[in-house]
Design a protein around this motif. Structure first.
Motif, PDB file in Angstrom:
ATOM      1  N   CYS A 104       0.862  -1.194   0.000  1.00 10.54           N
ATOM      2  CA  CYS A 104       0.000   0.000   0.000  1.00 10.54           C
ATOM      3  C   CYS A 104       0.895   1.239   0.000  1.00 10.54           C
ATOM      4  CB  CYS A 104      -0.994   0.013   1.159  1.00 10.54           C
ATOM      5  SG  CYS A 104      -0.340   0.307   2.790  1.00 10.54           S
ATOM      6  N   ARG A 105       0.352   2.339  -0.487  1.00 13.11           N
ATOM      7  CA  ARG A 105       1.145   3.557  -0.624  1.00 13.11           C
ATOM      8  C   ARG A 105       1.359   4.276   0.705  1.00 13.11           C
ATOM      9  NH1 ARG A 105      -2.708   4.456  -4.612  1.00 13.11           N
ATOM     10  NH2 ARG A 105      -3.251   6.492  -3.794  1.00 13.11           N
ATOM     11  N   ASN A 106       0.554   3.962   1.687  1.00 12.30           N
ATOM     12  CA  ASN A 106       0.631   4.650   2.975  1.00 12.30           C
ATOM     13  C   ASN A 106       0.637   3.664   4.147  1.00 12.30           C
ATOM     14  OD1 ASN A 106       0.366   7.626   2.154  1.00 12.30           O
ATOM     15  ND2 ASN A 106      -1.240   6.590   1.002  1.00 12.30           N
ATOM     16  N   PRO A 107       1.617   2.763   4.180  1.00 15.24           N
ATOM     17  CA  PRO A 107       1.630   1.758   5.247  1.00 15.24           C
ATOM     18  C   PRO A 107       1.876   2.352   6.635  1.00 15.24           C
ATOM     19  CG  PRO A 107       3.668   1.670   3.990  1.00 15.24           C
ATOM     20  CD  PRO A 107       2.743   2.597   3.259  1.00 15.24           C
ATOM     21  N   MET A 108       2.549   3.474   6.689  1.00 17.07           N
ATOM     22  CA  MET A 108       2.799   4.124   7.971  1.00 17.07           C
ATOM     23  C   MET A 108       1.470   4.613   8.570  1.00 17.07           C
ATOM     24  SD  MET A 108       5.591   7.092   8.686  1.00 17.07           S
ATOM     25  CE  MET A 108       6.474   6.504   7.269  1.00 17.07           C
ATOM     26  N   ILE A 109       0.642   5.201   7.747  1.00 20.63           N
ATOM     27  CA  ILE A 109      -0.666   5.669   8.209  1.00 20.63           C
ATOM     28  C   ILE A 109      -1.534   4.481   8.605  1.00 20.63           C
ATOM     29  CG2 ILE A 109      -2.795   6.841   7.523  1.00 20.63           C
ATOM     30  CD1 ILE A 109      -1.053   8.699   5.794  1.00 20.63           C
ATOM     31  N   LEU A 139      -7.528  13.531   9.077  1.00 20.00           N
ATOM     32  CA  LEU A 139      -6.450  14.514   8.941  1.00 20.00           C
ATOM     33  C   LEU A 139      -5.284  13.974   8.125  1.00 20.00           C
ATOM     34  CD1 LEU A 139      -6.424  16.073  12.529  1.00 20.00           C
ATOM     35  CD2 LEU A 139      -7.253  17.128  10.418  1.00 20.00           C
ATOM     36  N   LEU A 140      -4.891  12.735   8.388  1.00 20.33           N
ATOM     37  CA  LEU A 140      -3.773  12.150   7.653  1.00 20.33           C
ATOM     38  C   LEU A 140      -4.112  11.923   6.177  1.00 20.33           C
ATOM     39  CD1 LEU A 140      -2.426   9.637  10.321  1.00 20.33           C
ATOM     40  CD2 LEU A 140      -1.337  11.743   9.537  1.00 20.33           C
ATOM     41  N   VAL A 141      -5.305  11.425   5.901  1.00 25.00           N
ATOM     42  CA  VAL A 141      -5.710  11.200   4.507  1.00 25.00           C
ATOM     43  C   VAL A 141      -5.816  12.533   3.776  1.00 25.00           C
ATOM     44  CG1 VAL A 141      -7.609  10.394   3.034  1.00 25.00           C
ATOM     45  CG2 VAL A 141      -6.773   8.956   4.907  1.00 25.00           C
ATOM     46  N   ALA A 142      -6.356  13.550   4.434  1.00 26.51           N
ATOM     47  CA  ALA A 142      -6.452  14.874   3.815  1.00 26.51           C
ATOM     48  C   ALA A 142      -5.062  15.413   3.477  1.00 26.51           C
ATOM     49  CB  ALA A 142      -7.189  15.849   4.737  1.00 26.51           C
ATOM     50  N   LEU A 170      -4.396   2.779   1.033  1.00 25.82           N
ATOM     51  CA  LEU A 170      -4.231   2.709   2.486  1.00 25.82           C
ATOM     52  C   LEU A 170      -4.250   1.291   3.049  1.00 25.82           C
ATOM     53  CD1 LEU A 170      -3.970   4.462   5.050  1.00 25.82           C
ATOM     54  CD2 LEU A 170      -6.449   4.503   5.177  1.00 25.82           C
ATOM     55  N   ILE A 171      -5.082   0.437   2.508  1.00 23.63           N
ATOM     56  CA  ILE A 171      -5.214  -0.926   3.024  1.00 23.63           C
ATOM     57  C   ILE A 171      -4.239  -1.836   2.282  1.00 23.63           C
ATOM     58  CG2 ILE A 171      -6.810  -2.841   3.452  1.00 23.63           C
ATOM     59  CD1 ILE A 171      -7.593  -0.199   4.876  1.00 23.63           C
ATOM     60  N   PRO A 172      -3.338  -2.507   2.985  1.00 25.53           N
ATOM     61  CA  PRO A 172      -2.397  -3.400   2.300  1.00 25.53           C
ATOM     62  C   PRO A 172      -3.121  -4.492   1.511  1.00 25.53           C
ATOM     63  CG  PRO A 172      -1.690  -3.001   4.552  1.00 25.53           C
ATOM     64  CD  PRO A 172      -3.073  -2.435   4.426  1.00 25.53           C
ATOM     65  N   MET A 173      -2.712  -4.641   0.276  1.00 27.36           N
ATOM     66  CA  MET A 173      -3.279  -5.642  -0.631  1.00 27.36           C
ATOM     67  C   MET A 173      -2.138  -6.315  -1.381  1.00 27.36           C
ATOM     68  SD  MET A 173      -6.510  -5.267  -0.334  1.00 27.36           S
ATOM     69  CE  MET A 173      -8.017  -4.557  -0.900  1.00 27.36           C
ATOM     70  N   PRO A 174      -2.381  -7.526  -1.874  1.00 31.53           N
ATOM     71  CA  PRO A 174      -1.353  -8.151  -2.704  1.00 31.53           C
ATOM     72  C   PRO A 174      -1.073  -7.269  -3.928  1.00 31.53           C
ATOM     73  CG  PRO A 174      -3.075  -9.723  -2.151  1.00 31.53           C
ATOM     74  CD  PRO A 174      -3.552  -8.374  -1.688  1.00 31.53           C
TER      75      PRO A 174
END
Length: 179
Positions: A104-109, A139-142, A170-174
């Motif tokens: 996912c592009r935002n694994p930290m979030i 807030l983080l997604v914005a 945002l959600i980890p996917m294969p």
């Protein structure tokens, strides 16, 4: 001369990573916990789950959240040669598309959200689990949608656009199969 600049940059990266870690992992949660305790008592919210089940569930959320957040930070620091802090002198030099960023592009979030849910479950707080976690997520997604994605497109161009189109937000996917 370049060696001095690189040493200074490296020092700044470590200072930024440690200081932002203190803010994100200590100061924000303390504020969130305090506010949630007040809101839960003002509105007489019930406990979410009976003890000790709340701690067991919280531990699972913490463990998974911490895994994703740490894995993502390590990737940015090592492979990206930067930090998650949006400051030009310490931002990543390379686009990171492997490790946690492969899923996912935002694994930290993603990890941070799970950690907030774990905090809410630990304190058995309705407002912390649902209210504060929702506020943090919004807030983080914005921030990502309004600033970070545009910045990454500007800095990394087509590479980022292709990555953005092939990896979950945002959600980890294969990983998607390449055509």
């Amino acid at each position: 001369m370049i060696e001095v600049d690189e040493k200074t940059r490296e020092r700044k990266r470590w200072v930024a990573l440690i200081s932002s870690g203190i803010v994100v992992a200590v100061i924000f949660p303390i504020i969130g916990i305090y506010v949630s305790i007040l809101v839960d008592s003002w509105f007489s919210f019930p406990k979410l789950i009976s003890e000790p089940y709340n701690f067991i569930l919280a531990a699972a959320f913490f463990a998974v959240g911490l895994f994703w957040a740490v894995w993502a930070n390590i990737g940015l620091f090592r492979r990206g040669e930067g930090t998650p802090i949006p400051r030009e002198e310490i931002e990543t030099r390379k686009l990171v598309v492997n490790g946690a960023y492969k899923y996912c592009r935002n694994p930290m979030i993603f990890g941070y959200i799970l950690i907030w849910i774990g905090l809410g479950l630990t304190f058995n707080s309705v407002f912390l689990t649902f209210g504060i976690t929702s506020i943090v997520t919004i807030l983080l997604v914005a921030f990502v949608k309004l600033w970070e994605e545009k910045n990454l497109e500007k800095r990394f161009g087509k590479s980022y656009t292709e990555y953005k189109n092939s990896v979950s937000f945002l959600i980890p996917m294969p990983p998607k199969k390449q055509k």
